[in-house]
Design a protein around this motif. Sequence first.
Motif, PDB file in Angstrom:
ATOM      1  N   ALA A 128       0.835  -1.207   0.000  1.00  0.00           N
ATOM      2  CA  ALA A 128       0.000   0.000   0.000  1.00  0.00           C
ATOM      3  C   ALA A 128       0.867   1.252   0.000  1.00  0.00           C
ATOM      4  O   ALA A 128       0.544   2.245  -0.667  1.00  0.00           O
ATOM      5  N   ALA A 129       1.989   1.206   0.734  1.00  0.00           N
ATOM      6  CA  ALA A 129       2.893   2.352   0.768  1.00  0.00           C
ATOM      7  C   ALA A 129       3.506   2.600  -0.601  1.00  0.00           C
ATOM      8  O   ALA A 129       3.648   3.748  -1.041  1.00  0.00           O
ATOM      9  N   VAL A 130       3.879   1.535  -1.284  1.00  0.00           N
ATOM     10  CA  VAL A 130       4.411   1.677  -2.643  1.00  0.00           C
ATOM     11  C   VAL A 130       3.362   2.329  -3.544  1.00  0.00           C
ATOM     12  O   VAL A 130       3.673   3.214  -4.356  1.00  0.00           O
ATOM     13  N   ALA A 131       2.104   1.928  -3.384  1.00  0.00           N
ATOM     14  CA  ALA A 131       1.031   2.467  -4.227  1.00  0.00           C
ATOM     15  C   ALA A 131       0.798   3.946  -3.961  1.00  0.00           C
ATOM     16  O   ALA A 131       0.756   4.759  -4.899  1.00  0.00           O
ATOM     17  N   VAL A 132       0.671   4.334  -2.698  1.00  0.00           N
ATOM     18  CA  VAL A 132       0.405   5.747  -2.399  1.00  0.00           C
ATOM     19  C   VAL A 132       1.641   6.602  -2.628  1.00  0.00           C
ATOM     20  O   VAL A 132       1.545   7.822  -2.759  1.00  0.00           O
ATOM     21  N   GLY A 133       2.803   5.960  -2.703  1.00  0.00           N
ATOM     22  CA  GLY A 133       4.038   6.699  -2.964  1.00  0.00           C
ATOM     23  C   GLY A 133       4.209   7.140  -4.398  1.00  0.00           C
ATOM     24  O   GLY A 133       5.146   7.880  -4.708  1.00  0.00           O
ATOM     25  N   GLN A 134       3.339   6.723  -5.280  1.00  0.00           N
ATOM     26  CA  GLN A 134       3.314   7.184  -6.674  1.00  0.00           C
ATOM     27  C   GLN A 134       4.685   7.066  -7.353  1.00  0.00           C
ATOM     28  O   GLN A 134       5.123   7.958  -8.079  1.00  0.00           O
ATOM     29  N   GLY A 135       5.367   5.957  -7.088  1.00  0.00           N
ATOM     30  CA  GLY A 135       6.659   5.736  -7.701  1.00  0.00           C
ATOM     31  C   GLY A 135       7.821   6.423  -7.007  1.00  0.00           C
ATOM     32  O   GLY A 135       8.960   6.342  -7.494  1.00  0.00           O
ATOM     33  N   ARG A 136       7.562   7.070  -5.888  1.00  0.00           N
ATOM     34  CA  ARG A 136       8.618   7.810  -5.186  1.00  0.00           C
ATOM     35  C   ARG A 136       9.140   7.105  -3.938  1.00  0.00           C
ATOM     36  O   ARG A 136      10.205   7.468  -3.428  1.00  0.00           O
ATOM     37  N   LEU A 137       8.423   6.133  -3.410  1.00  0.00           N
ATOM     38  CA  LEU A 137       8.861   5.465  -2.191  1.00  0.00           C
ATOM     39  C   LEU A 137      10.142   4.684  -2.455  1.00  0.00           C
ATOM     40  O   LEU A 137      10.206   3.859  -3.364  1.00  0.00           O
ATOM     41  N   ARG A 138      11.153   4.942  -1.649  1.00  0.00           N
ATOM     42  CA  ARG A 138      12.437   4.269  -1.815  1.00  0.00           C
ATOM     43  C   ARG A 138      12.780   3.355  -0.648  1.00  0.00           C
ATOM     44  O   ARG A 138      13.629   2.475  -0.784  1.00  0.00           O
ATOM     45  N   GLY A 139      12.149   3.573   0.490  1.00  0.00           N
ATOM     46  CA  GLY A 139      12.460   2.737   1.629  1.00  0.00           C
ATOM     47  C   GLY A 139      11.721   3.197   2.864  1.00  0.00           C
ATOM     48  O   GLY A 139      10.846   4.064   2.807  1.00  0.00           O
ATOM     49  N   LEU A 140      12.100   2.599   3.989  1.00  0.00           N
ATOM     50  CA  LEU A 140      11.504   2.930   5.278  1.00  0.00           C
ATOM     51  C   LEU A 140      12.599   3.343   6.260  1.00  0.00           C
ATOM     52  O   LEU A 140      13.757   2.939   6.136  1.00  0.00           O
ATOM     53  N   ARG A 141      12.188   4.147   7.227  1.00  0.00           N
ATOM     54  CA  ARG A 141      13.029   4.374   8.396  1.00  0.00           C
ATOM     55  C   ARG A 141      12.227   3.998   9.630  1.00  0.00           C
ATOM     56  O   ARG A 141      11.102   4.470   9.812  1.00  0.00           O
ATOM     57  N   CYS A 142      12.798   3.135  10.436  1.00  0.00           N
ATOM     58  CA  CYS A 142      12.207   2.785  11.724  1.00  0.00           C
ATOM     59  C   CYS A 142      13.244   3.137  12.783  1.00  0.00           C
ATOM     60  O   CYS A 142      14.196   2.372  12.997  1.00  0.00           O
ATOM     61  N   SER A 143      13.092   4.277  13.393  1.00  0.00           N
ATOM     62  CA  SER A 143      14.091   4.739  14.358  1.00  0.00           C
ATOM     63  C   SER A 143      14.206   3.749  15.519  1.00  0.00           C
ATOM     64  O   SER A 143      13.201   3.269  16.044  1.00  0.00           O
ATOM     65  N   SER A 144      15.430   3.470  15.904  1.00  0.00           N
ATOM     66  CA  SER A 144      15.674   2.559  17.021  1.00  0.00           C
ATOM     67  C   SER A 144      16.415   3.254  18.157  1.00  0.00           C
ATOM     68  O   SER A 144      16.991   2.590  19.022  1.00  0.00           O
ATOM     69  N   VAL A 145      16.415   4.596  18.152  1.00  0.00           N
ATOM     70  CA  VAL A 145      17.160   5.349  19.164  1.00  0.00           C
ATOM     71  C   VAL A 145      16.704   4.957  20.572  1.00  0.00           C
ATOM     72  O   VAL A 145      15.530   4.974  20.898  1.00  0.00           O
ATOM     73  N   HIS A 146      17.670   4.609  21.391  1.00  0.00           N
ATOM     74  CA  HIS A 146      17.370   4.245  22.781  1.00  0.00           C
ATOM     75  C   HIS A 146      18.570   4.547  23.653  1.00  0.00           C
ATOM     76  O   HIS A 146      19.722   4.286  23.275  1.00  0.00           O
ATOM     77  N   HIS A 147      18.290   5.090  24.820  1.00  0.00           N
ATOM     78  CA  HIS A 147      19.311   5.215  25.852  1.00  0.00           C
ATOM     79  C   HIS A 147      18.603   5.229  27.200  1.00  0.00           C
ATOM     80  O   HIS A 147      17.564   5.896  27.350  1.00  0.00           O
ATOM     81  N   PRO A 148      19.128   4.509  28.188  1.00  0.00           N
ATOM     82  CA  PRO A 148      18.454   4.455  29.487  1.00  0.00           C
ATOM     83  C   PRO A 148      18.460   5.766  30.257  1.00  0.00           C
ATOM     84  O   PRO A 148      17.620   5.963  31.144  1.00  0.00           O
ATOM     85  N   ASP A 149      19.392   6.661  29.902  1.00  0.00           N
ATOM     86  CA  ASP A 149      19.483   7.946  30.594  1.00  0.00           C
ATOM     87  C   ASP A 149      18.719   9.001  29.791  1.00  0.00           C
ATOM     88  O   ASP A 149      19.118   9.335  28.673  1.00  0.00           O
ATOM     89  N   PRO A 150      17.640   9.554  30.323  1.00  0.00           N
ATOM     90  CA  PRO A 150      16.853  10.546  29.569  1.00  0.00           C
ATOM     91  C   PRO A 150      17.660  11.767  29.153  1.00  0.00           C
ATOM     92  O   PRO A 150      17.335  12.397  28.144  1.00  0.00           O
ATOM     93  N   THR A 151      18.713  12.107  29.887  1.00  0.00           N
ATOM     94  CA  THR A 151      19.491  13.289  29.531  1.00  0.00           C
ATOM     95  C   THR A 151      20.356  13.066  28.300  1.00  0.00           C
ATOM     96  O   THR A 151      20.916  14.012  27.754  1.00  0.00           O
ATOM     97  N   ALA A 152      20.449  11.814  27.852  1.00  0.00           N
ATOM     98  CA  ALA A 152      21.220  11.503  26.652  1.00  0.00           C
ATOM     99  C   ALA A 152      20.359  11.493  25.402  1.00  0.00           C
ATOM    100  O   ALA A 152      20.870  11.318  24.296  1.00  0.00           O
ATOM    101  N   HIS A 153      19.059  11.694  25.557  1.00  0.00           N
ATOM    102  CA  HIS A 153      18.155  11.602  24.413  1.00  0.00           C
ATOM    103  C   HIS A 153      18.296  12.831  23.520  1.00  0.00           C
ATOM    104  O   HIS A 153      18.072  13.959  23.948  1.00  0.00           O
ATOM    105  N   GLY A 154      18.654  12.614  22.285  1.00  0.00           N
ATOM    106  CA  GLY A 154      18.740  13.698  21.319  1.00  0.00           C
ATOM    107  C   GLY A 154      17.636  13.634  20.303  1.00  0.00           C
ATOM    108  O   GLY A 154      17.667  14.318  19.283  1.00  0.00           O
ATOM    109  N   SER A 155      16.641  12.800  20.555  1.00  0.00           N
ATOM    110  CA  SER A 155      15.519  12.609  19.646  1.00  0.00           C
ATOM    111  C   SER A 155      14.223  12.739  20.432  1.00  0.00           C
ATOM    112  O   SER A 155      14.193  12.575  21.662  1.00  0.00           O
TER     113      SER A 155
END
Length: 345
Positions: A128-155
């Motif tokens: 469905a993503a390929v279809a709605v992307g009208q030929g422009r979809l090239r890939g996905l990003r699934c962010s995996s940013v994690h750190h146990p210390d909240p003060t280290a979060h840059g996202s």
Amino acid sequence: MSLTVSRHIPVRPDWLATCREDPLDPELPIVDPHHHLWDRPDSRYLADDLRADIDGSGHRILATVYVECHAMYREGGDPLERPLGEVAFAAGVGELAEAEGGNTALCRGVVGTLDLSAGDRVRPLLEAAVAVGQGRLRGLRCSSVHHPDPTAHGSMLNVPPGLLGSAAFRAGFAHLAPLGLSFDAWMYHTQLADAAELADAFTDTPIILNHVGGPIGIGPYAGRRDEVFADWRAALREVARRPNVAVKLGGLGMRLFGFDLHAGERAPGSEAVAAAWRPYVETAIEAFGPDRAMFESNFPVDKGSCGYGVLWNAFKRIAAGCSAAEKRALFADTAARVYRLGISV
């Protein structure tokens, strides 16, 4: 996955206006492979804003790649389908830009997102993503940013640990390559081993490491730049041993990296920006080579630290010692090839 209040450095137009520069090497072709568009209560950055930054910079930006940022989701319905709204939005921006003409093909490529942890259920969503992307979809990003210390979060995100290694995620990830899709990986430097393991498990899937692998310069890592740099460099070189991984050179204007370019009374010029970012960029280029490295703007996030024209001037200063062929790769060819943009540079 949890969303927090934006940790990005605020964009201050009056402050940015204190530093204007003419473009260096203005005929050098550029593909900007990483920018966002959004309309949030505290921030607006849409196609007209991006176009103004590009046109005002004087740099020769041939095309851009939109990267997901949890914007323009569908409202209601199946939560798994809501990110399709962002793909459709970005593709629509690209279609409109193409119809209007101009020197820059906005959103020539689109990187969306879906919850790959849905496993095999993700296949029809990808179609469905390929279809709605009208030929422009090239890939996905699934962010995996994690750190146990909240003060280290840059996202804005803090994802549970171990996402990229989970069986459910990998079951969904396995559907990318058969559909000709790549994967953008966004994580902190403390997680880079996860990228190496993922690349080993899926050697036929192109993986693009975002923002030079996210070396943290805030929270518990503040004041430890040399130590962090050494750890990051070693981990980055290990990831670079995987031939299916490329790297984006940018994102260094984010709060995460701990630079203070935004703290001056006047916006920094490209010499100051280049001096701060050079060690990270040069290390990443050395590890991956120009054919697997690409400069990115990461706008509007990096706009909190410097202007669009200044950013590209800084990159050109860093790359000054490269050959003409290496410059073409770093600024345009690699991005156009990796994202399969079908443009001649």
